[in-house]
Write an enzyme that holds these catalytic residues in place. Structure first.
Site, PDB file in Angstrom:
ATOM      1  N   ARG A 251      37.632  43.891  42.963  1.00  0.00           N
ATOM      2  CA  ARG A 251      38.630  42.587  42.750  1.00  0.00           C
ATOM      3  C   ARG A 251      39.933  43.001  43.336  1.00  0.00           C
ATOM      4  O   ARG A 251      40.516  42.598  43.879  1.00  0.00           O
ATOM      5  CB  ARG A 251      38.866  42.275  41.322  1.00  0.00           C
ATOM      6  CG  ARG A 251      40.156  41.721  40.985  1.00  0.00           C
ATOM      7  CD  ARG A 251      40.304  41.158  39.493  1.00  0.00           C
ATOM      8  NE  ARG A 251      40.180  42.240  38.618  1.00  0.00           N
ATOM      9  CZ  ARG A 251      39.955  42.016  37.162  1.00  0.00           C
ATOM     10  NH1 ARG A 251      40.010  40.721  36.650  1.00  0.00           N
ATOM     11  NH2 ARG A 251      39.967  42.882  36.170  1.00  0.00           N
TER      12      ARG A 251
ATOM     13  N   GLU B 159      36.396  39.542  20.052  1.00  0.00           N
ATOM     14  CA  GLU B 159      37.370  39.099  21.122  1.00  0.00           C
ATOM     15  C   GLU B 159      37.787  37.732  20.754  1.00  0.00           C
ATOM     16  O   GLU B 159      36.860  36.694  20.906  1.00  0.00           O
ATOM     17  CB  GLU B 159      37.020  39.482  22.462  1.00  0.00           C
ATOM     18  CG  GLU B 159      38.018  39.226  23.614  1.00  0.00           C
ATOM     19  CD  GLU B 159      37.832  39.762  24.915  1.00  0.00           C
ATOM     20  OE1 GLU B 159      37.520  40.794  25.101  1.00  0.00           O
ATOM     21  OE2 GLU B 159      37.683  39.007  25.955  1.00  0.00           O
TER      22      GLU B 159
END
Length: 321
Positions: free
Chosen positions: A142, A313
């Site tokens: 990325r 999460e």
């Protein structure tokens, strides 16, 4: 009669059929359909979600630069899936670089200059040792795409990355015209400033963002775990991790007050997604949500996270108009 709603709308969706104004209908299922979230539902109030454009005409569909997309006025929902060779540690790095390069190319082709929200699902994110861990390799790919000439995504949008139940890398993204106003969490080190301990290249996302989605304002909160500073808290204790993660969600909402222009609270959230490493922890997480966010629609999904010691999460959002 009340005015027709303007801007992009989100809703939990039990209706199997999309209509002409549906920007995206995302089912939670490990399916080959690139518009699916490739995770099984453990429990919750909905099994699909829908992003709906104002009712002013059909949505355009297409495929370009390796991505499939659905586009409405001033907004697009894009999806891609890239398989990789799990035996080659560099393969997921190449996949991450390719996906981001192609996403930037898609933006330009659609004349939608801003990335407003990203979701990633990466199979086996913690497999591999040291700098060859798959998540760390993905972050390197990325970064290579974002470092390339013309490749910067500014400002960085909110994002989520968890494991996916389809092999490889799947991504979804919202693209629009307006910049996201990024929000950071004062309890945490910004992800893009993580120390070298977490990889050669740091993650690249904001903890949250205030976004104008085709005329509707949202607070979009990234995947948020039991991390204070940059360290995991409460290893092995899912109840404590869930509470710490929700403390972080609350801190982000409070930090967003100047950008929102008024005080908001966790009870104003539109929905919560909980990603669980172990489905056996669902009852404990539900009890925490019942105590902290009793009236907020939620879905619990089976998704190991990007650190082996993280058990749960939360991702969340709220409308601001």
């Amino acid at each position: 009669m009340p005015d027709a709603p303007t801007g992009l709308r989100w809703r939990a969706d039990a209706d199997a059929d999309a209509d002409d104004a549906t920007l995206a209908r995302v089912a939670f299922a490990p399916d080959a359909d690139v518009f699916c979230c490739p995770l099984p539902v453990i429990a919750g109030d909905f099994e699909t979600e829908r992003w709906q454009c104002p009712d002013d005409g059909p949505v355009e569909t297409g495929t370009m630069a390796g991505w499939s997309y659905r586009r409405g006025p001033d907004i697009a929902f894009a999806a891609c899936h890239i398989d990789d060779d799990a035996a080659d540690p560099a393969a997921i790095q190449r996949a991450g670089e390719t996906a981001y390069r192609e996403l930037i190319a898609l933006q330009r082709a659609l004349d939608l200059p801003r990335v407003q929200r990203i979701w990633h699902w990466l199979s086996e994110p913690t497999a591999g040792a040291g700098d060859d861990q798959r998540y760390q390799r993905f972050c390197r790919g990325r970064a290579e795409a974002l470092d390339a000439p013309g490749g910067a995504i500014e400002p960085l949008p909110p994002a989520t990355l968890v494991a996916g139940h389809r092999h490889g890398l799947r991504m979804h993204a919202l693209l629009g015209r307006d910049s996201v106003r990024p929000i950071e969490n004062p309890r945490q080190v910004s992800a893009y400033r993580y120390p070298r301990d977490y990889g050669i290249r740091a993650p690249a996302f904001a903890r949250a963002g205030v976004a104008n989605l085709a005329g509707a304002r949202f607070l979009l909160i990234s995947g948020t775990a039991s991390i204070v500073g940059h360290a995991t808290r409460h290893a092995g204790d899912v109840e404590a991790q869930a509470g710490e993660a929700l403390d972080n969600v609350t801190a982000v909402i409070e930090a967003a007050e100047p950008a929102i222009g008024r005080r908001m609270k966790p009870g104003d959230l539109q929905c919560v997604k909980a990603y669980l490493r172990d489905p056996a922890d669902a009852e404990t997480v539900i009890a925490v949500l019942d105590a902290r966010l009793p009236a907020i629609p939620r879905v619990l999904l089976h998704a190991p996270l990007c650190r082996d010691d993280l058990l749960v999460e939360f991702e969340a959002q709220m409308t601001l108009d």
